[in-house]
Design an enzyme around this catalytic site. Sequence first.
Site, PDB file in Angstrom:
ATOM      1  NE  ARG A  52      -2.994   0.376   3.541  1.00  0.00           N
ATOM      2  CZ  ARG A  52      -2.308   0.660   4.516  1.00  0.00           C
ATOM      3  NH1 ARG A  52      -1.555   1.598   4.598  1.00  0.00           N
ATOM      4  NH2 ARG A  52      -2.202  -0.135   5.534  1.00  0.00           N
ATOM      5  CE1 TYR A 104     -17.170  10.833 -14.889  1.00  0.00           C
ATOM      6  CE2 TYR A 104     -16.835  10.755 -12.635  1.00  0.00           C
ATOM      7  CZ  TYR A 104     -17.133  10.311 -13.741  1.00  0.00           C
ATOM      8  OH  TYR A 104     -17.430   8.953 -13.995  1.00  0.00           O
ATOM      9  CG  ASP A 176     -10.321  15.730 -14.592  1.00  0.00           C
ATOM     10  OD1 ASP A 176      -9.880  15.049 -15.312  1.00  0.00           O
ATOM     11  OD2 ASP A 176     -11.591  15.048 -13.855  1.00  0.00           O
ATOM     12  CE  LYS A 201     -13.687   7.561 -17.922  1.00  0.00           C
ATOM     13  NZ  LYS A 201     -13.916   8.894 -17.226  1.00  0.00           N
TER      14      LYS A 201
HETATM   15  C1  LIG Z   1     -14.137   9.497 -15.785  1.00  0.00           C
HETATM   16  C2  LIG Z   1     -13.758  10.541 -15.337  1.00  0.00           C
HETATM   17  C3  LIG Z   1     -13.441  10.866 -14.016  1.00  0.00           C
HETATM   18  C4  LIG Z   1     -13.641   9.764 -12.896  1.00  0.00           C
HETATM   19  O1  LIG Z   1     -12.789   8.480 -13.219  1.00  0.00           O
HETATM   20  P1  LIG Z   1     -12.950   7.106 -12.844  1.00  0.00           P
HETATM   21  O2  LIG Z   1     -11.798   6.271 -13.240  1.00  0.00           O
HETATM   22  O3  LIG Z   1     -14.208   6.613 -13.729  1.00  0.00           O
HETATM   23  O4  LIG Z   1     -13.088   7.033 -11.224  1.00  0.00           O
HETATM   24  C5  LIG Z   1     -13.081  12.017 -13.622  1.00  0.00           C
HETATM   25  N1  LIG Z   1     -13.110  12.858 -14.256  1.00  0.00           N
HETATM   26  C6  LIG Z   1     -13.291  13.061 -15.575  1.00  0.00           C
HETATM   27  C7  LIG Z   1     -13.179  14.018 -16.634  1.00  0.00           C
HETATM   28  C8  LIG Z   1     -13.765  11.729 -16.229  1.00  0.00           C
HETATM   29  O5  LIG Z   1     -14.164  11.546 -17.630  1.00  0.00           O
END
Ligand SMILES: *Cc1c(COP(=O)(O)O)cnc(C)c1O
Length: 400
Positions: A52, A104, A176, A201
Amino acid sequence: MNEQETYSFETLLLHNRQKVDRVTGAVSVPIQHASTFHQFQIDQFGKYDYSRSLNPTREALEEVIADLEEGTRGFAFSSGMAAISTAFLLLSQGEHVILSEDVYGGTYRVVTQILSRYGIEYTFVDMTDLSAVRNAIQPNTKVFYVETPSNPLLKVTDIKAISQMAKEIDALTFVDNTFLTPALQKPLTLGADVVLHSATKFLSGHSDVVAGLAVVKDEILAEKLAFLQNSFGAVLGVQDAWLVLRGLKTLHVRLEQSIKSAKKIASFLEDQPLVKKVYYPGLKNHPQYALQAEQAKGPGAVLSFEFINEQVLRSFLSKVQIPVFAVSLGAVESILSYPAKMSHAAMPQNEREKRGISNNLLRLSVGLENSDDLIHDFSAALNEIRYDDEKIYVKQGGKK
Ligand SMILES: *Cc1c(COP(=O)(O)O)cnc(C)c1O
């Protein structure tokens, strides 16, 4: 040789600190499953003691993303939301965060339903309006949370301007960077303090892993985030770390191809009478086209488009063949999502509509299919939808 300084981004994706395993020469990072590590001395533990806290496979990914974002330290989490939530733990009770209004949906949920219970205050603003952002500042504002381009309306925020505003009041800027990745945008070089990713993504890119990343430049901030990562414990598993590392190697070619197609598809959609509006920062008529071109190397491969009404949207979804209809984005296959029912389902309808996320809006993440095939597919679906005099859409099975 200092590789980071001499290699371009594309080369660095392959020839980085993890190029070969120093023990065996393996050209793929070994997956280290051990949860614990034998200690050879009583008084001085080795670099690794418990997975961890630190694990060699996860560490490899953390080093790679730190270099790609031009930060000093990376952190891998079990999901994008785990990365985002852990970063928010840098805040304390009574502090205030200013966020992009169309963040998001999961981020919206954490801030409004969880952090609020711990006395963390928030204000959502349209971050493209810098004076609105300035007006939202409170004496206790400690974080500016930016999503650019935003989800799902692809609004572009000036990272430099926000970071500067944050520095003036001793606050931090979180960005982000999921939609663009460091292949296109490097927030730390524009003054941001924490870069966050859903590595689920584009970074991994194959719809086969859920992962999150955070990167910082400042060493004190790095220590704080390392402490939180270990304390909160939402770390990424080693198999998943390996999948992200593998996906990253093709990040540049995947994005380049998808952007090319996204540009073509956005132009095609703009010309369709059943489509009311196309949101894509790669279109010259996008309100922040110039800013996007200035702060990023490309507009990305996600676009949204609004139909003239919900009935058309529903008919379109029932007719298109190629894209997957699903949550998520940034994959090899094109993905159509319905923000109102998917990414932004966590947002109440009135809040969604205030932000322009209507029931007529679809989001498209362009994958690696032949763009002519995609356009042909969309065109065929649209042609099947007829608009009659009573303004009711009827399916006519292709007949006139
Ligand atoms: C999908 C997404 C998230 C969240 O990510 P997860 O891997 O699904 O927890 C946060 N910000 C954006 C812009 C996203 O597209």
